[in-house]
Motif scaffolding. Structure first.
Motif, PDB file in Angstrom:
ATOM      1  N   ARG A  16      -3.174   9.693 -26.674  1.00 51.45           N
ATOM      2  CA  ARG A  16      -1.771  10.062 -26.584  1.00 51.45           C
ATOM      3  C   ARG A  16      -0.951   8.878 -26.087  1.00 51.45           C
ATOM      4  NH1 ARG A  16      -2.004  14.996 -22.677  1.00 51.45           N
ATOM      5  NH2 ARG A  16       0.147  15.340 -23.325  1.00 51.45           N
ATOM      6  N   ASP A  17       0.319   8.873 -26.407  1.00 56.34           N
ATOM      7  CA  ASP A  17       1.246   7.812 -26.024  1.00 56.34           C
ATOM      8  C   ASP A  17       2.218   8.380 -25.004  1.00 56.34           C
ATOM      9  OD1 ASP A  17       2.778   5.484 -25.963  1.00 56.34           O
ATOM     10  OD2 ASP A  17       3.998   6.096 -27.678  1.00 56.34           O
ATOM     11  N   ILE A  18       1.945   8.114 -23.726  1.00 60.31           N
ATOM     12  CA  ILE A  18       2.827   8.576 -22.648  1.00 60.31           C
ATOM     13  C   ILE A  18       3.188   7.342 -21.824  1.00 60.31           C
ATOM     14  CG2 ILE A  18       3.099  10.119 -20.672  1.00 60.31           C
ATOM     15  CD1 ILE A  18       0.975  11.925 -21.905  1.00 60.31           C
ATOM     16  N   PRO A  19       4.303   6.668 -22.169  1.00 59.54           N
ATOM     17  CA  PRO A  19       4.617   5.390 -21.519  1.00 59.54           C
ATOM     18  C   PRO A  19       4.826   5.487 -20.016  1.00 59.54           C
ATOM     19  CG  PRO A  19       5.921   5.688 -23.516  1.00 59.54           C
ATOM     20  CD  PRO A  19       5.244   6.994 -23.249  1.00 59.54           C
ATOM     21  N   LEU A  20       5.478   6.556 -19.555  1.00 62.83           N
ATOM     22  CA  LEU A  20       5.811   6.678 -18.140  1.00 62.83           C
ATOM     23  C   LEU A  20       5.333   8.022 -17.611  1.00 62.83           C
ATOM     24  CD1 LEU A  20       9.464   5.296 -18.322  1.00 62.83           C
ATOM     25  CD2 LEU A  20       7.446   4.087 -17.468  1.00 62.83           C
ATOM     26  N   PHE A  21       4.938   8.031 -16.350  1.00 61.93           N
ATOM     27  CA  PHE A  21       4.477   9.263 -15.717  1.00 61.93           C
ATOM     28  C   PHE A  21       5.665  10.028 -15.146  1.00 61.93           C
ATOM     29  CE2 PHE A  21       2.752  11.260 -11.712  1.00 61.93           C
ATOM     30  CZ  PHE A  21       2.255  12.381 -12.361  1.00 61.93           C
ATOM     31  N   ASP A  22       5.867  11.222 -15.639  1.00 62.63           N
ATOM     32  CA  ASP A  22       6.914  12.114 -15.153  1.00 62.63           C
ATOM     33  C   ASP A  22       6.243  13.251 -14.386  1.00 62.63           C
ATOM     34  OD1 ASP A  22       8.954  13.881 -14.702  1.00 62.63           O
ATOM     35  OD2 ASP A  22       9.622  14.036 -16.775  1.00 62.63           O
ATOM     36  N   PRO A  23       6.339  13.282 -13.047  1.00 63.67           N
ATOM     37  CA  PRO A  23       5.647  14.306 -12.259  1.00 63.67           C
ATOM     38  C   PRO A  23       6.011  15.729 -12.653  1.00 63.67           C
ATOM     39  CG  PRO A  23       6.458  12.563 -10.831  1.00 63.67           C
ATOM     40  CD  PRO A  23       7.046  12.321 -12.189  1.00 63.67           C
ATOM     41  N   SER A  24       7.211  15.930 -13.224  1.00 63.42           N
ATOM     42  CA  SER A  24       7.597  17.290 -13.613  1.00 63.42           C
ATOM     43  C   SER A  24       6.720  17.807 -14.742  1.00 63.42           C
ATOM     44  CB  SER A  24       9.070  17.323 -14.028  1.00 63.42           C
ATOM     45  OG  SER A  24       9.282  16.602 -15.232  1.00 63.42           O
ATOM     46  N   PHE A  25       6.113  16.899 -15.529  1.00 64.14           N
ATOM     47  CA  PHE A  25       5.162  17.308 -16.560  1.00 64.14           C
ATOM     48  C   PHE A  25       3.758  17.460 -15.986  1.00 64.14           C
ATOM     49  CE2 PHE A  25       8.405  16.472 -19.599  1.00 64.14           C
ATOM     50  CZ  PHE A  25       8.005  17.061 -20.790  1.00 64.14           C
ATOM     51  N   GLY A  26       3.448  16.686 -14.951  1.00 64.63           N
ATOM     52  CA  GLY A  26       2.139  16.778 -14.328  1.00 64.63           C
ATOM     53  C   GLY A  26       1.001  16.313 -15.197  1.00 64.63           C
ATOM     54  N   ASP A  27       1.273  15.455 -16.166  1.00 62.59           N
ATOM     55  CA  ASP A  27       0.248  15.025 -17.105  1.00 62.59           C
ATOM     56  C   ASP A  27       0.451  13.550 -17.409  1.00 62.59           C
ATOM     57  OD1 ASP A  27      -1.550  14.612 -19.143  1.00 62.59           O
ATOM     58  OD2 ASP A  27      -0.528  15.874 -20.595  1.00 62.59           O
ATOM     59  N   ALA A  28      -0.506  12.712 -16.998  1.00 59.66           N
ATOM     60  CA  ALA A  28      -0.388  11.274 -17.208  1.00 59.66           C
ATOM     61  C   ALA A  28      -1.095  10.816 -18.476  1.00 59.66           C
ATOM     62  CB  ALA A  28      -0.964  10.529 -16.002  1.00 59.66           C
ATOM     63  N   GLY A  29      -1.692  11.728 -19.220  1.00 53.66           N
ATOM     64  CA  GLY A  29      -2.417  11.347 -20.423  1.00 53.66           C
ATOM     65  C   GLY A  29      -3.629  10.499 -20.090  1.00 53.66           C
ATOM     66  N   GLN A  30      -3.984   9.566 -20.972  1.00 57.09           N
ATOM     67  CA  GLN A  30      -5.143   8.722 -20.682  1.00 57.09           C
ATOM     68  C   GLN A  30      -4.751   7.480 -19.882  1.00 57.09           C
ATOM     69  OE1 GLN A  30      -4.285   8.928 -24.133  1.00 57.09           O
ATOM     70  NE2 GLN A  30      -3.395   6.893 -24.257  1.00 57.09           N
ATOM     71  N   VAL A  31      -3.483   7.363 -19.497  1.00 59.92           N
ATOM     72  CA  VAL A  31      -2.937   6.308 -18.645  1.00 59.92           C
ATOM     73  C   VAL A  31      -2.807   4.988 -19.403  1.00 59.92           C
ATOM     74  CG1 VAL A  31      -3.153   4.997 -16.502  1.00 59.92           C
ATOM     75  CG2 VAL A  31      -3.852   7.396 -16.567  1.00 59.92           C
ATOM     76  N   TYR A  32      -3.876   4.543 -20.074  1.00 57.19           N
ATOM     77  CA  TYR A  32      -3.836   3.257 -20.769  1.00 57.19           C
ATOM     78  C   TYR A  32      -2.912   3.321 -21.982  1.00 57.19           C
ATOM     79  CZ  TYR A  32      -8.100   2.502 -18.061  1.00 57.19           C
ATOM     80  OH  TYR A  32      -9.004   2.385 -17.033  1.00 57.19           O
ATOM     81  N   ASP A  33      -2.315   2.184 -22.329  1.00 52.06           N
ATOM     82  CA  ASP A  33      -1.541   2.077 -23.559  1.00 52.06           C
ATOM     83  C   ASP A  33      -2.408   2.484 -24.740  1.00 52.06           C
ATOM     84  OD1 ASP A  33       0.633   0.840 -25.373  1.00 52.06           O
ATOM     85  OD2 ASP A  33      -1.186  -0.260 -25.922  1.00 52.06           O
ATOM     86  N   ALA A  34      -1.846   3.269 -25.646  1.00 48.48           N
ATOM     87  CA  ALA A  34      -2.633   3.848 -26.735  1.00 48.48           C
ATOM     88  C   ALA A  34      -3.266   2.784 -27.627  1.00 48.48           C
ATOM     89  CB  ALA A  34      -1.744   4.775 -27.570  1.00 48.48           C
ATOM     90  N   PHE A  35      -2.503   1.791 -28.052  1.00 46.35           N
ATOM     91  CA  PHE A  35      -3.037   0.794 -28.972  1.00 46.35           C
ATOM     92  C   PHE A  35      -4.010  -0.156 -28.283  1.00 46.35           C
ATOM     93  CE2 PHE A  35       0.945   1.728 -31.448  1.00 46.35           C
ATOM     94  CZ  PHE A  35       0.288   2.335 -32.507  1.00 46.35           C
ATOM     95  N   THR A  36      -3.742  -0.486 -27.028  1.00 48.81           N
ATOM     96  CA  THR A  36      -4.677  -1.332 -26.285  1.00 48.81           C
ATOM     97  C   THR A  36      -6.020  -0.623 -26.131  1.00 48.81           C
ATOM     98  OG1 THR A  36      -2.829  -2.309 -25.060  1.00 48.81           O
ATOM     99  CG2 THR A  36      -5.036  -2.611 -24.140  1.00 48.81           C
TER     100      THR A  36
END
Length: 327
Positions: free
Chosen positions: A62-82
């Motif tokens: 997933r592509d989640i550039p910034l962590f928004d605490p209101s969503f509570g989900d940081a995804g895999q943290v790393y940049d997707a393409f990297t």
């Protein structure tokens, strides 16, 4: 470039996971939930190699550039393409998918460059899921208006395709000016499949005409009748596709796989997670296949059991019913 017909008969990843009336299985990353400690990901490379060796169809990031605490989900943290580039060097066969890139945040030249590079280096294993973005807090950070993301989505997708597919494309827009220059490398199979996620602020007819496939949420999954509604949605989209060209549909579900194979399909967290035994999962996947779904991306990060154990059970008991194609 929009409304043109793109075919993928020579695309390795596309033909590994998509075919009419067939369903294949992929796994969504991360395999663990990030809770402030990156060391939980240290063993993930070995798990992903296991996924590849067990012949799952794809892995998705997933592509989640910034962590928004209101969503509570940081995804895999790393940049997707990297991350996918790193995993491309650790795997041999599994398709590498984005689910999905927030398209309005990308410049079409940068996106064309990085995707064609990854496609070449991975031996034609990239599938590009694209969306308009749904986390409003991210848009001001990029200096972009949230309410205009649909229009920007269309423009970037069109120019990305021109830059990726055409030789010395001519573009003169507020985003890019190309005249007498070209992008290198080009994708292996001339184009990269771009799957629209959800509505992405577009009409169903636009998605039918301009996507290479469609990614949607499945809705409720606890009962057989739930899938009937999903099938109706897929059929309505496919009826709008020009010339009845085959365009795949894919969906996903976060699962908690119980050790008891007979554990019934039970929604958790307000339906966000499905707890089930493997027999219930096989039933769900069979219903999806009958409804017209071509690929199911399963997220196991909410499971309580060890990750390798879940991967093994899925590979040995579920995957044989929905094997990867051309493998």
């Amino acid at each position: 470039m929009e409304n043109s017909i793109r075919t993928f008969e020579n695309h390795k990843a596309f033909n590994r996971i998509y075919a009419p009336n067939k369903l294949t299985i992929g796994l969504f990353l991360p395999l663990d939930l990030y809770a402030g400690d990156l060391t939980i990901f240290n063993n993930h490379t070995s798990y992903i190699k296991q996924i590849d060796e067990k012949n799952f169809g794809a892995i998705w990031v997933r592509d989640i550039p910034l962590f928004d605490p209101s969503f509570g989900d940081a995804g895999q943290v790393y940049d997707a393409f990297t991350y996918l580039s790193y995993l491309a060097g650790q795997t041999k066969n599994v398709a590498l998918g984005t689910g999905s890139i927030v398209l309005p945040f990308w410049h079409p030249i940068a996106l064309a460059k990085i995707t064609a590079s990854l496609d070449q280096l991975s031996n034609n294993r990239l599938i590009l899921g694209v969306g308009s973005g749904d986390r409003a807090a991210e848009f001001p950070a990029f200096g972009l208006p949230f309410e205009k993301r649909g229009e920007r989505f269309r423009q970037i997708l069109q120019e990305f395709r021109q830059i990726s597919q055409e030789s010395f494309p001519k573009i003169n827009s507020e985003l890019a000016y190309l005249n007498g220059v070209d992008l290198l490398p080009k994708p292996v199979a001339k184009s990269i499949p771009a799957f629209v996620t959800g509505s992405s602020q577009q009409s169903l007819e636009w998605i039918a005409n301009n996507s290479d496939g469609w990614i949607t949420y499945p809705g409720a999954t606890a009962h057989k009748n739930d899938t009937i509604r999903l099938g109706e949605k897929i059929n309505a989209w496919r009826e709008l596709i020009p010339n009845q060209q085959f365009k795949p549909h894919m969906t996903n579900e976060w699962i908690e796989l119980d050790e008891d194979p007979y554990f019934p399909r039970t929604p958790l967290r307000g339906g966000f997670v499905l707890k089930t035994g493997r027999l219930g999962l096989i039933d769900l996947l069979s219903e999806w296949q009958e409804a017209g779904v071509n690929h199911a991306a399963l997220g196991i990060q909410f499971s309580k059991r060890p990750i390798p154990e879940i991967i093994d059970e899925l590979a040995e008991e579920v995957l044989p019913h929905f094997p990867s194609l051309n493998s």
